[in-house]
Design an enzyme around this catalytic site. Structure first.
Site, PDB file in Angstrom:
ATOM      1  CB  CYS A  34      -0.216   1.114   8.719  1.00 45.66           C
ATOM      2  SG  CYS A  34       0.012   2.627   9.617  1.00 45.66           S
ATOM      3  CD  GLU A  75      -2.657  -0.866   2.717  1.00 44.70           C
ATOM      4  OE1 GLU A  75      -3.316  -1.828   3.092  1.00 44.70           O
ATOM      5  OE2 GLU A  75      -2.596   0.201   3.347  1.00 44.70           O
TER       6      GLU A  75
HETATM    7  N1  SAH Z   1       8.008   0.664  11.329  1.00 46.17           N
HETATM    8  C1  SAH Z   1       8.060   2.095  11.281  1.00 46.17           C
HETATM    9  C2  SAH Z   1       7.257   2.711  10.171  1.00 46.17           C
HETATM   10  C3  SAH Z   1       5.902   2.150   9.847  1.00 46.17           C
HETATM   11  S1  SAH Z   1       4.589   2.450  10.987  1.00 46.17           S
HETATM   12  C4  SAH Z   1       7.680   2.665  12.622  1.00 46.17           C
HETATM   13  O1  SAH Z   1       7.373   1.903  13.533  1.00 46.17           O
HETATM   14  O2  SAH Z   1       7.741   3.872  12.794  1.00 46.17           O
HETATM   15  C5  SAH Z   1       4.224   4.160  10.830  1.00 46.17           C
HETATM   16  C6  SAH Z   1       3.545   4.738  12.063  1.00 46.17           C
HETATM   17  O3  SAH Z   1       2.151   4.385  12.117  1.00 46.17           O
HETATM   18  C7  SAH Z   1       4.156   4.260  13.344  1.00 46.17           C
HETATM   19  O4  SAH Z   1       4.279   5.318  14.254  1.00 46.17           O
HETATM   20  C8  SAH Z   1       3.143   3.246  13.791  1.00 46.17           C
HETATM   21  O5  SAH Z   1       3.290   2.988  15.142  1.00 46.17           O
HETATM   22  C9  SAH Z   1       1.844   3.921  13.405  1.00 46.17           C
HETATM   23  N2  SAH Z   1       0.663   3.066  13.392  1.00 46.17           N
HETATM   24  C10 SAH Z   1       0.602   1.739  13.185  1.00 46.17           C
HETATM   25  N3  SAH Z   1      -0.661   1.303  13.264  1.00 46.17           N
HETATM   26  C11 SAH Z   1      -1.438   2.381  13.531  1.00 46.17           C
HETATM   27  C12 SAH Z   1      -2.828   2.574  13.746  1.00 46.17           C
HETATM   28  N4  SAH Z   1      -3.667   1.548  13.673  1.00 46.17           N
HETATM   29  N5  SAH Z   1      -3.274   3.825  13.990  1.00 46.17           N
HETATM   30  C13 SAH Z   1      -2.401   4.860  14.032  1.00 46.17           C
HETATM   31  N6  SAH Z   1      -1.080   4.741  13.848  1.00 46.17           N
HETATM   32  C14 SAH Z   1      -0.593   3.512  13.608  1.00 46.17           C
END
Ligand code: SAH
Length: 342
Positions: free
Chosen positions: A331, A90
């Site tokens: 995500c 995505e």
């Molecule tokens: N692995 C990296 C980048 C991908 S996640 C990281 O951990 O930063 C990107 C961001 O989206 C991260 O801060 C993650 O914790 C957040 N995220 C994941 N799932 C989410 C959700 N359901 N709602 C809001 N933010 C979320």
């Protein structure tokens, strides 16, 4: 077959030397790929027929197909792409008043196993190549006929678990002969792989770093993010301090507000204590509920109180605006749905 999007200008120059071509050919091809945005080698008319043929034998350009596209009322577009080997990834385009920002995926699935995240529902299948990340930017730019001015590596995957390819990707999109996206318009988000944060500090890049913190102490963070067992919060803080000292850059702490989990006033005070003294600010993120996990977003008043408490301690804090609320925003949600249905 490989895509030409895989190559930094330096690597392409080397590649062409092995093909007995002059070094400036790489610049020519870069211009075709990134300024003229052609998607076939035949269009590169200032290359000799022989050389084009030679390239065609081994390389393609565009390798992504759009499997699904969701357009939100606020302009956000969520793309589901199919890779050449059939895997789905995505990318999300967000429209801001300052430009158009693309959230790029760095891995097929993710191994970090954060408890609240949809991406980890499907374990890592493989790393993306630099070309597959560049391809996401090119594809969206071509599809919308508008320039992407900002890139955030915050899609599925842990970018620092695919370090070398992500660095190549950054150098390709940042290069003046490439997409010329300014380093300060590029953000990498990590869950906190400290060894890689320290390596990243030495790259000499002016890009931004975001740390997914999401908790004010080890007890809570360990529940949410298994990576905290390997790199506890004091080790992480030390790595971040080194990064800030070496790069002179301000970092962002991302903090998802989870109801009754990490959103109390005590949590706010602990977080303030952790952040104090670092050149950093906190971005409070509204949680996008993932059915499988059972976490809920914090109530608006609670987020407001949390923010006020941080401000009271002199911490810079912002609340992230939600994008694409009416489409599958979180995500990995679109992809997870698709895979369930397959
Ligand atoms: N692995 C990296 C980048 C991908 S996640 C990281 O951990 O930063 C990107 C961001 O989206 C991260 O801060 C993650 O914790 C957040 N995220 C994941 N799932 C989410 C959700 N359901 N709602 C809001 N933010 C979320």
């Amino acid at each position: 077959m490989k895509t030409l999007y895989n190559y930094t200008l330096e690597n392409m120059t080397e590649l062409f030397l092995t093909m007995k071509q002059k070094p400036f050919r790489a610049k020519q091809v870069f211009t075709w790929l990134y300024q003229k945005e052609v998607s076939s080698l035949e269009q590169m008319t200032d290359l000799s027929k022989d050389f084009r043929q030679q390239l065609q034998n081994d390389f393609t350009i565009d390798q992504l197909t759009i499997a699904e596209k969701q357009v939100s009322k606020d302009g956000t577009i969520k793309y589901l792409f199919e890779l050449a080997d059939g895997h789905l990834i995505e990318s999300v385009l967000m429209v801001h008043d300052y430009g158009r920002s693309l959230c790029v995926t760095s891995q097929v699935g993710c191994n970090m196993k954060c408890d609240f995240c949809a991406s980890g529902l499907l374990r890592k299948q493989r790393n993306l190549t630099a070309g597959e990340m560049v391809n996401q930017v090119m594809k969206v730019q071509l599809d919308t006929a508008e320039r992407i001015s900002h890139v955030v590596v915050m899609g599925t995957g842990e970018p620092f678990d695919n370090y070398d390819h992500v660095m190549e990707f950054v150098r390709i999109i940042n290069h003046p002969h490439g997409l010329a996206i300014g380093a300060r318009h590029i953000t990498i988000s990590t869950c906190g792989l400290v060894d890689k944060i320290e390596q990243y500090a030495l790259e000499g890049l002016q890009t931004n770093l975001a740390i997914s913190l999401h908790a004010p102490n080890d007890e809570i963070r360990e529940k949410l993010m298994p990576i905290n067992k390997k790199y506890p919060m004091d080790v992480l803080r030390q790595g971040i301090a080194t990064y800030i000292q070496k790069t002179n850059r301000r970092i962002t702490f991302e903090y998802i507000m989870l109801k009754d989990m990490n959103d109390s006033i005590v949590c706010a005070r602990q977080l303030a204590h952790y952040v104090k003294g670092l050149n950093a600010y906190v971005n409070l993120i509204p949680y996008n509920a993932v059915d499988e996990h059972g976490y809920l977003p914090s109530d608006d008043e609670v987020v407001e109180k949390f923010k006020t408490e941080l401000l009271r301690f002199g911490i810079n804090v912002t609340k992230r605006k939600e994008h694409g609320r009416d489409i599958d925003g979180a995500c990995g949600q679109l992809r997870a749905k698709r895979n369930e249905g397959m």
